[in-house]
Motif scaffolding. Structure first.
Motif, PDB file in Angstrom:
ATOM      1  N   GLU A 212       3.322  -0.505   4.242  1.00 31.40           N
ATOM      2  CA  GLU A 212       3.864   0.562   5.085  1.00 31.40           C
ATOM      3  C   GLU A 212       4.092   1.838   4.278  1.00 31.40           C
ATOM      4  O   GLU A 212       3.905   2.949   4.792  1.00 31.40           O
ATOM      5  CB  GLU A 212       5.152   0.089   5.737  1.00 31.40           C
ATOM      6  CG  GLU A 212       4.921  -0.992   6.789  1.00 31.40           C
ATOM      7  CD  GLU A 212       6.185  -1.765   7.153  1.00 31.40           C
ATOM      8  OE1 GLU A 212       7.299  -1.286   6.829  1.00 31.40           O
ATOM      9  OE2 GLU A 212       6.052  -2.845   7.745  1.00 31.40           O
ATOM     10  N   ARG A 213       4.506   1.690   3.004  1.00 34.94           N
ATOM     11  CA  ARG A 213       4.684   2.870   2.150  1.00 34.94           C
ATOM     12  C   ARG A 213       3.354   3.593   1.950  1.00 34.94           C
ATOM     13  O   ARG A 213       3.286   4.823   2.040  1.00 34.94           O
ATOM     14  CB  ARG A 213       5.269   2.452   0.803  1.00 34.94           C
ATOM     15  CG  ARG A 213       5.477   3.613  -0.159  1.00 34.94           C
ATOM     16  CD  ARG A 213       6.256   3.185  -1.396  1.00 34.94           C
ATOM     17  NE  ARG A 213       5.552   2.192  -2.180  1.00 34.94           N
ATOM     18  CZ  ARG A 213       5.939   0.934  -2.341  1.00 34.94           C
ATOM     19  NH1 ARG A 213       7.025   0.477  -1.728  1.00 34.94           N
ATOM     20  NH2 ARG A 213       5.253   0.092  -3.098  1.00 34.94           N
ATOM     21  N   ALA A 214       2.293   2.829   1.688  1.00 33.62           N
ATOM     22  CA  ALA A 214       0.987   3.448   1.492  1.00 33.62           C
ATOM     23  C   ALA A 214       0.517   4.156   2.761  1.00 33.62           C
ATOM     24  O   ALA A 214      -0.045   5.265   2.698  1.00 33.62           O
ATOM     25  CB  ALA A 214      -0.030   2.384   1.073  1.00 33.62           C
ATOM     26  N   GLN A 215       0.761   3.540   3.908  1.00 34.02           N
ATOM     27  CA  GLN A 215       0.362   4.156   5.169  1.00 34.02           C
ATOM     28  C   GLN A 215       1.145   5.440   5.431  1.00 34.02           C
ATOM     29  O   GLN A 215       0.592   6.447   5.899  1.00 34.02           O
ATOM     30  CB  GLN A 215       0.549   3.163   6.309  1.00 34.02           C
ATOM     31  CG  GLN A 215      -0.412   1.981   6.262  1.00 34.02           C
ATOM     32  CD  GLN A 215      -0.043   0.877   7.242  1.00 34.02           C
ATOM     33  OE1 GLN A 215       1.070   0.834   7.757  1.00 34.02           O
ATOM     34  NE2 GLN A 215      -0.980  -0.026   7.489  1.00 34.02           N
ATOM     35  N   ALA A 216       2.457   5.401   5.133  1.00 34.03           N
ATOM     36  CA  ALA A 216       3.290   6.586   5.354  1.00 34.03           C
ATOM     37  C   ALA A 216       2.885   7.728   4.425  1.00 34.03           C
ATOM     38  O   ALA A 216       2.843   8.897   4.828  1.00 34.03           O
ATOM     39  CB  ALA A 216       4.765   6.233   5.149  1.00 34.03           C
TER      40      ALA A 216
ATOM     41  N   LEU B  44       1.869  11.196   6.029  1.00 29.67           N
ATOM     42  CA  LEU B  44       2.791  12.317   5.896  1.00 29.67           C
ATOM     43  C   LEU B  44       2.473  13.228   4.710  1.00 29.67           C
ATOM     44  O   LEU B  44       2.823  14.410   4.731  1.00 29.67           O
ATOM     45  CB  LEU B  44       4.224  11.790   5.738  1.00 29.67           C
ATOM     46  CG  LEU B  44       4.781  10.964   6.887  1.00 29.67           C
ATOM     47  CD1 LEU B  44       6.143  10.400   6.500  1.00 29.67           C
ATOM     48  CD2 LEU B  44       4.872  11.782   8.156  1.00 29.67           C
ATOM     49  N   GLY B  45       1.867  12.643   3.690  1.00 33.70           N
ATOM     50  CA  GLY B  45       1.731  13.365   2.437  1.00 33.70           C
ATOM     51  C   GLY B  45       2.924  13.072   1.546  1.00 33.70           C
ATOM     52  O   GLY B  45       4.019  12.780   2.034  1.00 33.70           O
ATOM     53  N   ALA B  46       2.724  13.166   0.251  1.00 35.77           N
ATOM     54  CA  ALA B  46       3.766  12.762  -0.696  1.00 35.77           C
ATOM     55  C   ALA B  46       5.036  13.582  -0.553  1.00 35.77           C
ATOM     56  O   ALA B  46       6.150  13.043  -0.576  1.00 35.77           O
ATOM     57  CB  ALA B  46       3.224  12.862  -2.125  1.00 35.77           C
TER      58      ALA B  46
ATOM     59  N   VAL C 243       8.676  11.959   0.465  1.00 32.50           N
ATOM     60  CA  VAL C 243       9.810  11.984  -0.462  1.00 32.50           C
ATOM     61  C   VAL C 243      11.018  12.634   0.200  1.00 32.50           C
ATOM     62  O   VAL C 243      12.150  12.154   0.068  1.00 32.50           O
ATOM     63  CB  VAL C 243       9.430  12.726  -1.762  1.00 32.50           C
ATOM     64  CG1 VAL C 243      10.680  13.008  -2.600  1.00 32.50           C
ATOM     65  CG2 VAL C 243       8.429  11.902  -2.559  1.00 32.50           C
ATOM     66  N   GLU C 244      10.812  13.718   0.912  1.00 35.26           N
ATOM     67  CA  GLU C 244      11.927  14.388   1.590  1.00 35.26           C
ATOM     68  C   GLU C 244      12.559  13.484   2.630  1.00 35.26           C
ATOM     69  O   GLU C 244      13.792  13.488   2.817  1.00 35.26           O
ATOM     70  CB  GLU C 244      11.439  15.685   2.240  1.00 35.26           C
ATOM     71  CG  GLU C 244      11.111  16.787   1.249  1.00 35.26           C
ATOM     72  CD  GLU C 244      12.295  17.123   0.355  1.00 35.26           C
ATOM     73  OE1 GLU C 244      13.429  17.202   0.868  1.00 35.26           O
ATOM     74  OE2 GLU C 244      12.084  17.289  -0.863  1.00 35.26           O
ATOM     75  N   GLN C 245      11.742  12.705   3.316  1.00 31.41           N
ATOM     76  CA  GLN C 245      12.285  11.775   4.313  1.00 31.41           C
ATOM     77  C   GLN C 245      13.164  10.730   3.648  1.00 31.41           C
ATOM     78  O   GLN C 245      14.252  10.409   4.155  1.00 31.41           O
ATOM     79  CB  GLN C 245      11.136  11.103   5.068  1.00 31.41           C
ATOM     80  CG  GLN C 245      11.593  10.098   6.113  1.00 31.41           C
ATOM     81  CD  GLN C 245      10.421   9.499   6.863  1.00 31.41           C
ATOM     82  OE1 GLN C 245       9.604  10.228   7.429  1.00 31.41           O
ATOM     83  NE2 GLN C 245      10.318   8.177   6.859  1.00 31.41           N
ATOM     84  N   GLN C 246      12.720  10.183   2.514  1.00 37.66           N
ATOM     85  CA  GLN C 246      13.516   9.180   1.811  1.00 37.66           C
ATOM     86  C   GLN C 246      14.823   9.783   1.299  1.00 37.66           C
ATOM     87  O   GLN C 246      15.876   9.146   1.355  1.00 37.66           O
ATOM     88  CB  GLN C 246      12.720   8.581   0.640  1.00 37.66           C
ATOM     89  CG  GLN C 246      11.406   7.935   1.032  1.00 37.66           C
ATOM     90  CD  GLN C 246      11.538   6.990   2.218  1.00 37.66           C
ATOM     91  OE1 GLN C 246      12.434   6.145   2.257  1.00 37.66           O
ATOM     92  NE2 GLN C 246      10.659   7.136   3.190  1.00 37.66           N
TER      93      GLN C 246
END
Length: 204
Positions: A99-103, A107-109, A113-116
């Motif tokens: 799921e991380r790879a898909q996100a 979204l782009g890196a 990162v901002e979402q996290q």
């Protein structure tokens, strides 16, 4: 499924990979002892395997969150609970990585990162509240999680979110609290712990 995915979903490295359905080689409890219902565990892991292979596009797709939340009936002679729970932790890790790879791809890196960071800040804001007031409390006539135990774990999680050290995902997954009258509301504490696990798995 290849490599890690096949290993964690069969729990038996010598098991054939071309036989359906997969038989999961978990130890069983003694006849008079209770464990997870084998048929229910096998059915869920087979569904998880199909979902993983389809990159989450299968009908009734399994996710990291649904692996974390799954529960099974307890029956005599079932699968040993600790063995299944340990395997489920590895399954959840695999789905979280997928799921991380898909996100990241979607979204782009930078946006990811901002979402996290935003999700982590929401948790930090709650954990910065005064001790004994970080979560809702049940009435004195009811039992909730023991305040000082939850606050201790909350302090450790806040430290992790601040500098990325001090707590492992397995520790958060396995944390347990004693009960007291007028304690913290269980559902609210559990929801925050689930959110912390999601963040920890998301950042790897």
């Amino acid at each position: 499924m290849t490599g890690l995915g096949q290993e964690i979903l069969t729990t038996d490295e010598s098991a054939p990979t071309d036989v359906e359905p997969v038989r999961h080689a978990f130890p069983r409890t003694r006849r008079r002892e209770k464990g997870y219902d084998a048929a229910a565990v096998d059915a869920f892991l087979d569904r998880a395997r199909a979902s993983f292979e389809s990159d989450g596009t299968a009908d009734d797709a399994v996710t990291a969150a649904s692996v974390r939340d799954v529960s099974f009936p307890l029956v005599r002679g079932g699968y040993v609970v600790t063995a299944v729970d340990s395997a489920l932790g590895r399954v959840e890790d695999a789905f979280a990585a997928q799921e991380r790879a898909q996100a990241l791809s979607r979204l782009g890196a930078r946006a990811w990162v901002e979402q996290q960071r935003a999700d982590a800040q929401v948790i930090l804001d709650r954990l910065s509240r005064p001790r004994r007031a970080r979560f809702e409390r049940v009435s004195v006539a009811r039992y909730g999680y023991r305040l000082e135990e939850v606050d201790l774990v909350a302090d450790k999680i806040a430290g992790y979110l601040a500098d990325g050290t001090g707590v492992s995902v397995e520790q958060v997954r396995s944390v347990a609290f004693r009960m007291q009258r007028g304690g913290y509301r269980e559902a609210q504490v559990d929801a925050l712990l689930d959110a912390v696990v999601e963040i920890m798995l998301a950042v790897g």
